[in-house]
Design a protein around this motif. Structure first.
Motif, PDB file in Angstrom:
ATOM      1  N   ASN A  39      37.815  28.325  30.628  1.00 21.16           N
ATOM      2  CA  ASN A  39      39.000  27.626  30.279  1.00 21.16           C
ATOM      3  C   ASN A  39      40.022  27.272  31.491  1.00 21.16           C
ATOM      4  OD1 ASN A  39      41.389  26.467  29.384  1.00 21.16           O
ATOM      5  ND2 ASN A  39      41.767  28.252  27.789  1.00 21.16           N
ATOM      6  N   LEU A  40      39.825  26.041  31.923  1.00 18.54           N
ATOM      7  CA  LEU A  40      40.579  25.697  33.083  1.00 18.54           C
ATOM      8  C   LEU A  40      42.056  25.867  33.030  1.00 18.54           C
ATOM      9  CD1 LEU A  40      38.905  22.133  34.048  1.00 18.54           C
ATOM     10  CD2 LEU A  40      38.392  24.601  34.841  1.00 18.54           C
ATOM     11  N   ASN A  41      42.885  26.161  31.896  1.00 23.08           N
ATOM     12  CA  ASN A  41      44.050  26.242  31.695  1.00 23.08           C
ATOM     13  C   ASN A  41      44.375  27.722  31.796  1.00 23.08           C
ATOM     14  OD1 ASN A  41      44.957  23.630  30.803  1.00 23.08           O
ATOM     15  ND2 ASN A  41      43.909  24.053  29.112  1.00 23.08           N
ATOM     16  N   GLU A  42      43.492  28.533  32.208  1.00 33.54           N
ATOM     17  CA  GLU A  42      43.763  30.156  32.431  1.00 33.54           C
ATOM     18  C   GLU A  42      43.765  30.490  33.875  1.00 33.54           C
ATOM     19  OE1 GLU A  42      42.027  32.323  28.305  1.00 33.54           O
ATOM     20  OE2 GLU A  42      40.564  31.764  30.109  1.00 33.54           O
ATOM     21  N   ALA A  43      44.205  31.428  34.281  1.00 34.27           N
ATOM     22  CA  ALA A  43      44.281  31.854  35.564  1.00 34.27           C
ATOM     23  C   ALA A  43      44.363  33.507  35.532  1.00 34.27           C
ATOM     24  CB  ALA A  43      45.446  31.362  36.390  1.00 34.27           C
ATOM     25  N   TRP A  44      43.944  33.713  36.980  1.00 32.50           N
ATOM     26  CA  TRP A  44      43.621  35.360  36.992  1.00 32.50           C
ATOM     27  C   TRP A  44      44.846  35.700  37.901  1.00 32.50           C
ATOM     28  CZ3 TRP A  44      40.593  39.422  34.733  1.00 32.50           C
ATOM     29  CH2 TRP A  44      39.463  38.851  34.408  1.00 32.50           C
ATOM     30  N   LEU A  45      45.756  36.842  37.447  1.00 33.25           N
ATOM     31  CA  LEU A  45      46.568  37.733  38.207  1.00 33.25           C
ATOM     32  C   LEU A  45      45.807  38.898  38.457  1.00 33.25           C
ATOM     33  CD1 LEU A  45      49.208  36.915  39.442  1.00 33.25           C
ATOM     34  CD2 LEU A  45      50.356  38.210  37.457  1.00 33.25           C
ATOM     35  N   LYS A  46      45.550  39.278  39.598  1.00 30.53           N
ATOM     36  CA  LYS A  46      44.942  40.527  40.269  1.00 30.53           C
ATOM     37  C   LYS A  46      45.844  41.291  41.023  1.00 30.53           C
ATOM     38  CE  LYS A  46      40.367  38.067  39.718  1.00 30.53           C
ATOM     39  NZ  LYS A  46      39.231  37.989  40.590  1.00 30.53           N
ATOM     40  N   ASP A  47      45.539  42.708  41.084  1.00 31.29           N
ATOM     41  CA  ASP A  47      46.159  43.780  42.039  1.00 31.29           C
ATOM     42  C   ASP A  47      44.858  44.018  42.781  1.00 31.29           C
ATOM     43  OD1 ASP A  47      47.134  46.043  43.412  1.00 31.29           O
ATOM     44  OD2 ASP A  47      48.187  46.516  41.687  1.00 31.29           O
ATOM     45  N   PRO A  48      44.948  43.787  44.201  1.00 32.05           N
ATOM     46  CA  PRO A  48      43.888  44.006  45.114  1.00 32.05           C
ATOM     47  C   PRO A  48      43.383  45.276  44.936  1.00 32.05           C
ATOM     48  CG  PRO A  48      45.156  42.354  46.028  1.00 32.05           C
ATOM     49  CD  PRO A  48      45.954  42.776  44.914  1.00 32.05           C
ATOM     50  N   GLY A  49      44.302  46.330  45.314  1.00 29.53           N
ATOM     51  CA  GLY A  49      43.975  47.732  45.223  1.00 29.53           C
ATOM     52  C   GLY A  49      43.664  48.455  43.935  1.00 29.53           C
ATOM     53  N   ASN A  50      44.140  47.740  42.798  1.00 24.70           N
ATOM     54  CA  ASN A  50      43.909  48.491  41.392  1.00 24.70           C
ATOM     55  C   ASN A  50      43.149  47.442  40.501  1.00 24.70           C
ATOM     56  OD1 ASN A  50      45.710  51.058  41.508  1.00 24.70           O
ATOM     57  ND2 ASN A  50      46.811  49.246  42.648  1.00 24.70           N
ATOM     58  N   PRO A  51      42.011  46.990  40.718  1.00 25.24           N
ATOM     59  CA  PRO A  51      41.516  45.976  39.918  1.00 25.24           C
ATOM     60  C   PRO A  51      41.290  46.340  38.381  1.00 25.24           C
ATOM     61  CG  PRO A  51      39.695  47.258  41.314  1.00 25.24           C
ATOM     62  CD  PRO A  51      41.211  47.453  41.904  1.00 25.24           C
ATOM     63  N   GLN A  52      41.512  47.516  37.960  1.00 24.74           N
ATOM     64  CA  GLN A  52      41.488  47.946  36.646  1.00 24.74           C
ATOM     65  C   GLN A  52      42.845  47.349  36.080  1.00 24.74           C
ATOM     66  OE1 GLN A  52      41.948  50.037  39.103  1.00 24.74           O
ATOM     67  NE2 GLN A  52      43.458  51.639  38.753  1.00 24.74           N
ATOM     68  N   ARG A  53      43.553  46.775  36.775  1.00 29.39           N
ATOM     69  CA  ARG A  53      44.898  46.154  36.300  1.00 29.39           C
ATOM     70  C   ARG A  53      44.819  44.667  36.141  1.00 29.39           C
ATOM     71  NH1 ARG A  53      49.873  49.320  39.051  1.00 29.39           N
ATOM     72  NH2 ARG A  53      49.104  51.536  38.620  1.00 29.39           N
ATOM     73  N   ASN A  54      43.766  44.112  36.510  1.00 29.31           N
ATOM     74  CA  ASN A  54      43.609  42.544  36.578  1.00 29.31           C
ATOM     75  C   ASN A  54      43.755  42.106  35.071  1.00 29.31           C
ATOM     76  OD1 ASN A  54      43.214  43.060  39.183  1.00 29.31           O
ATOM     77  ND2 ASN A  54      40.981  42.443  39.356  1.00 29.31           N
ATOM     78  N   LEU A  55      44.029  40.747  35.077  1.00 28.67           N
ATOM     79  CA  LEU A  55      44.573  40.098  33.717  1.00 28.67           C
ATOM     80  C   LEU A  55      44.271  38.760  33.907  1.00 28.67           C
ATOM     81  CD1 LEU A  55      45.722  40.452  31.215  1.00 28.67           C
ATOM     82  CD2 LEU A  55      48.023  40.213  32.207  1.00 28.67           C
ATOM     83  N   LYS A  56      43.529  38.218  32.781  1.00 31.09           N
ATOM     84  CA  LYS A  56      43.462  36.603  32.796  1.00 31.09           C
ATOM     85  C   LYS A  56      44.563  36.184  31.844  1.00 31.09           C
ATOM     86  CE  LYS A  56      39.790  35.196  30.516  1.00 31.09           C
ATOM     87  NZ  LYS A  56      38.264  35.158  30.417  1.00 31.09           N
ATOM     88  N   LEU A  57      45.344  35.079  32.217  1.00 36.58           N
ATOM     89  CA  LEU A  57      46.527  34.723  31.403  1.00 36.58           C
ATOM     90  C   LEU A  57      46.290  33.045  31.205  1.00 36.58           C
ATOM     91  CD1 LEU A  57      49.119  36.358  33.679  1.00 36.58           C
ATOM     92  CD2 LEU A  57      48.493  37.094  31.164  1.00 36.58           C
ATOM     93  N   LEU A  58      47.028  32.665  30.178  1.00 37.92           N
ATOM     94  CA  LEU A  58      47.142  31.175  29.793  1.00 37.92           C
ATOM     95  C   LEU A  58      48.208  30.667  30.615  1.00 37.92           C
ATOM     96  CD1 LEU A  58      45.809  29.038  28.296  1.00 37.92           C
ATOM     97  CD2 LEU A  58      47.151  29.509  26.483  1.00 37.92           C
ATOM     98  N   VAL A  59      48.047  29.682  31.353  1.00 34.78           N
ATOM     99  CA  VAL A  59      49.226  28.989  32.013  1.00 34.78           C
ATOM    100  C   VAL A  59      49.685  27.858  31.389  1.00 34.78           C
ATOM    101  CG1 VAL A  59      49.864  27.957  34.363  1.00 34.78           C
ATOM    102  CG2 VAL A  59      47.946  29.670  34.256  1.00 34.78           C
ATOM    103  N   LYS A  60      51.086  28.082  31.343  1.00 37.80           N
ATOM    104  CA  LYS A  60      52.068  26.932  30.646  1.00 37.80           C
ATOM    105  C   LYS A  60      52.196  25.921  31.696  1.00 37.80           C
ATOM    106  CE  LYS A  60      56.334  25.844  28.360  1.00 37.80           C
ATOM    107  NZ  LYS A  60      57.315  26.258  27.440  1.00 37.80           N
ATOM    108  N   ALA A  61      52.534  26.475  32.861  1.00 35.01           N
ATOM    109  CA  ALA A  61      53.184  25.276  33.838  1.00 35.01           C
ATOM    110  C   ALA A  61      53.031  25.859  35.007  1.00 35.01           C
ATOM    111  CB  ALA A  61      54.656  24.791  33.577  1.00 35.01           C
ATOM    112  N   ALA A  62      52.429  25.387  36.268  1.00 31.34           N
ATOM    113  CA  ALA A  62      52.456  25.772  37.233  1.00 31.34           C
ATOM    114  C   ALA A  62      53.691  25.547  38.139  1.00 31.34           C
ATOM    115  CB  ALA A  62      51.204  24.789  38.240  1.00 31.34           C
ATOM    116  N   PRO A  63      53.998  26.247  39.166  1.00 30.39           N
ATOM    117  CA  PRO A  63      55.324  26.147  39.857  1.00 30.39           C
ATOM    118  C   PRO A  63      55.509  24.838  40.486  1.00 30.39           C
ATOM    119  CG  PRO A  63      54.074  28.175  40.522  1.00 30.39           C
ATOM    120  CD  PRO A  63      53.206  27.303  40.119  1.00 30.39           C
ATOM    121  N   SER A  64      56.778  24.573  40.663  1.00 29.48           N
ATOM    122  CA  SER A  64      57.262  23.461  41.394  1.00 29.48           C
ATOM    123  C   SER A  64      57.760  24.276  42.778  1.00 29.48           C
ATOM    124  CB  SER A  64      58.561  22.582  40.809  1.00 29.48           C
ATOM    125  OG  SER A  64      58.022  22.151  39.752  1.00 29.48           O
ATOM    126  N   TRP A  65      57.236  24.019  44.028  1.00 32.15           N
ATOM    127  CA  TRP A  65      57.286  24.698  44.939  1.00 32.15           C
ATOM    128  C   TRP A  65      58.451  24.489  45.958  1.00 32.15           C
ATOM    129  CZ3 TRP A  65      54.470  28.885  44.515  1.00 32.15           C
ATOM    130  CH2 TRP A  65      53.307  28.869  43.919  1.00 32.15           C
TER     131      TRP A  65
END
Length: 742
Positions: free
Chosen positions: A572-598
């Motif tokens: 699903n291209l509308n999903e993204a991963w949010l990861k904790d590099p030091g604690n991969p057991q916490r990594n989570l796949k989320l559905l994105v509503k809107a990307a940031p305006s930078w």
């Protein structure tokens, strides 16, 4: 060097740069000493008058009532022996009691280990470290450094408890007399290696009653699995260099009746402390195992001391090898190796001469310039296309011509023939690892290592160690796991003690170091011949490969290998991963509503110059990207998981598929906002506003976990699984060994 798990600060432990973490308790003054082991500094406790003197840590450390704690240190005292203790305090800092170590058996000016393990009393909430000695006059000094207070330190994978391994806990000391001896605990002044925290203080001491054989045993009998090989080890301190001291691995059936015993004699070159190992395969009816020690042909009054007892699985010298440890490392003899033909003789070397693994190797000797054939035992093999064999050898006298090979057998033990390499001169000087690949004939179910040896001069001698046969698998393998968005990287046939560096390479040629248990894999010391890493920071939807480099200390050139390409997919291209590099057991796949305006902020100072139209602006460099990422969680489980990954405040990795307009980015998340998507209360969906600020890749963070820690280790440390539940708040705390109050 900080001691892992130490409650004490590095300064309080090492006395560098000061002794501010310590204070007098009675009859002493404290001075900054020199000549320490960790650094130059050490604590000098000097008596004011005759009688016991004590000092303690300034700070008190939280403990949990009913839990075991250990304290150890290195001490030195030329005229008076010393002891160390744990001072238990209530939450109001009132003393409950002190758990003391044994007093060192004799004064010693050399640095030696002192230690005690004890259970926190029911009313204890805090603990301090206490150091004590009893001089006969004033101005007498005792020295201290390298101090530890924390959970008991034990060998990972040891089936015996800390009480059986360390001998420091009088209330949990499971040893008993078997034959012709008395048994007790003593604390000789042993100078243990600085960073070996597993022994060197209290020891088991067997005193022989009358001339003859004598032995004692551990009363603990942990469970074992039939058909599995186990290894028992301990440090032995024999009474004389000619003493026949031994360690024995014993197996018992379900009714605790002994059904097998395998012994290894120590070939002691002196009267110091020597590590001896013994291994054996648990027989068909085995349910339990234990360890025993003794002297053969002892003299009345002789004393055998032991320390650091373990029962573990033997080390995997070569991953996947079918050769048992007893035939591969020669710690208890030559195992099942035999001379098939010729005049060669086989024997175990003297200990602490040249060897690759453990303390011994196998010596092959030939008195004449003739040909001999030596062969190992037969070992079952899995079905496979080819097998690789290796033996590490060194010529210590004369010369040899070698023809390594494998002999194959069917299920009825009938030989199917020998496949061998062309004979060649044994390489010299030093140790050489000789490796060959062979294809088994049809019907082969067993294999034996067989070498044809020709001595090229009289009295030729060769040593062999680390014999192995294993399926010839790829040296490097990669496998993408889309469910965890990670790449599993398997590296085989590494060389221990070399330095390993691993890079991830993307199609543009950019190389990024891969993260391991202790941080980025940049010149880390190799400790085993095969490793498995999981790379949770590999990009999504992009083919990558891995470049692996190994180099020996001081070597001018490195060896390298590369892997195949591997790609992590995200459906699903509308999903993204949010990861904790030091604690991969916490990594989570989320559905994105809107990307940031930078936004890219910049620090500027504006100066208005009188009479000029344009101001003068001084600027710093422009900052990284900042913006708000809007995501949905679609269930209560996702919502809890997002809270979990945000709780630590760690730098996170945000990853999306290519083509979504954003690149992989390390970010810090500021104040997160969780909102409902409707006013309908049972609705599980939530909309989150995650303010992101671009961050650098964390370089010193390792992948959290307890390397080698198993469920058996956890159960060995606790009486029941209920005790585990009461000691740890979460299963993550169990994994990382973080008990409540620890």
């Amino acid at each position: 060097m900080a001691i892992p798990g130490n409650f004490l600060s590095e300064s309080t432990s090492s006395m560098d740069p000061s002794i501010s973490g310590w204070t007098p308790k009675s009859n002493c003054t404290l001075l900054m000493g020199t000549g320490g082991r960790v650094g130059d500094g050490c604590l000098t406790m000097r008596s004011v008058a005759a009688g016991e003197m004590q000092c303690r840590t300034v700070a008190s450390y939280p403990v949990v009532a009913g839990a075991d704690y250990q304290v150890f240190a290195d001490a030195s005292g030329a005229t008076v022996p010393e002891r160390i203790g744990i001072r238990w305090l209530t939450a109001a800092n009132a003393e409950v009691s002190v758990s003391w170590s044994l007093t060192t058996a004799a004064a010693s000016a050399s640095w030696h280990r002192i230690a005690v393990t004890a259970t926190a009393p029911a009313t204890a909430a805090l603990a301090q470290v206490v150091f004590s000695s009893t001089p006969a006059a004033g101005a007498v000094s005792s020295l201290l450094e390298n101090v530890y207070l924390g959970l008991p330190v034990r060998t990972t994978g040891n089936l015996l408890t800390h009480g059986a391994e360390g001998h420091e806990q009088a209330s949990n000391w499971p040893y008993a007399t078997v034959t012709n001896c008395t048994i007790g605990r003593t604390s000789p002044a042993v100078q243990w290696p600085l960073d070996n925290y597993l022994g060197g203080a209290a020891t088991a001491a067997m005193t022989v009653t009358a001339n003859g054989d004598a032995s004692f045993r551990c009363t603990e009998q942990p469970g074992v699995t039939p058909g599995q090989e186990y290894m028992a080890t301990a440090y032995l301190n024999p009474p004389t260099s000619g003493s026949t001291a031994w360690i024995e691995l014993r197996f018992y059936d379900a009714s605790h009746a002994q059904i097998q015993a395998t012994r290894a004699n120590l070939a002691a070159p002196g009267t110091s402390w020597y590590r001896q190992a013994v291994s054996a395969v648990a027989p068909a009816l085995a349910a339990f195992a234990s360890v025993a020690f003794g002297l053969t042909g002892a003299t009345a009054g002789q004393v055998l001391r032991t320390d650091a007892s373990t029962i573990t699985l033997p080390p995997e010298l070569v991953a996947g090898s079918v050769v048992p440890y007893s035939d591969a490392s020669f710690e208890q003899g030559v195992g099942n190796w035999t001379v098939v033909s010729g005049v060669a003789t086989l024997g175990r070397t003297s200990p602490w001469a040249l060897s690759i693994d453990g303390s011994y190797a196998m010596a092959v000797s030939s008195a004449t310039t003739t040909t001999s054939v030596i062969r190992s035992g037969r070992y079952p093999i899995p079905a496979g296309n080819s097998f690789r064999t290796s033996v590490t050898m060194t010529v210590t006298a004369g010369g040899w011509t070698l023809a390594p090979g494998l002999r194959w057998y069917d299920a009825a033990n009938v030989s199917l023939g020998l496949t061998s390499d062309v004979a060649g001169a044994a390489p010299t000087p030093g140790w050489w690892r000789l490796s060959n690949d062979f294809t088994p004939p049809v019907g082969a179910t067993q294999v034996a290592i067989e070498w044809t040896l020709t001595a090229t001069s009289p009295s030729s001698v060769m040593r062999m160690d680390v014999a192995a046969v294993w399926p010839a698998l790829p040296l490097s393998e990669v496998d993408a796991d889309d469910e965890t968005a990670a790449v599993q990287l398997t590296l085989r046939e590494l060389t221990p003690d070399k330095y390993l560096t691993v890079w991830r390479v993307t199609p543009d040629g950019r190389r990024v170091l891969v993260r391991g248990p202790d941080g980025l894999l940049d010149r880390v010391v190799i400790t085993t011949n095969s490793v498995v890493f999981e790379d949770y920071e590999a990009p999504l939807g992009v083919p990558v490969y891995y470049y692996i480099e190994m180099i020996a200390d001081g070597a001018p050139l490195a060896t390298f290998r590369t892997t195949e390409l591997v790609t992590i997919s995200l459906a699903n291209l509308n999903e993204a991963w949010l990861k904790d590099p030091g604690n991969p057991q916490r990594n989570l796949k989320l559905l994105v509503k809107a990307a940031p305006s930078w936004q890219r902020p910049i620090a500027q100072a504006e100066y208005r110059v009188r009479g000029r139209r344009n101001s003068v602006v001084l600027s710093d460099v422009r900052g990284g990207l900042e913006g708000v990422l809007t995501v949905w969680t679609r269930s209560d489980e996702e919502r809890v998981a997002l809270h979990w990954i945000l709780d630590s405040g760690n730098t996170l990795l945000w990853q999306a598929m290519p083509g979504m307009g954003v690149s992989d980015m390390y970010v810090n998340v500021s104040q997160a906002e969780e909102g409902r998507v409707t006013s309908y209360a049972p609705e599980a969906w939530r909309e989150w506003q995650l303010p992101l600020r671009e961050a650098d890749m964390p370089t010193s963070v390792g992948v959290a976990g307890s390397a080698g820690r198993t469920w058996q280790d956890i159960l060995t440390e606790h009486s029941t699984w209920s005790a585990v539940l009461s000691r740890y708040a979460t299963w993550e705390d169990v994994l990382l060994n973080r008990p409540i109050g620890g």
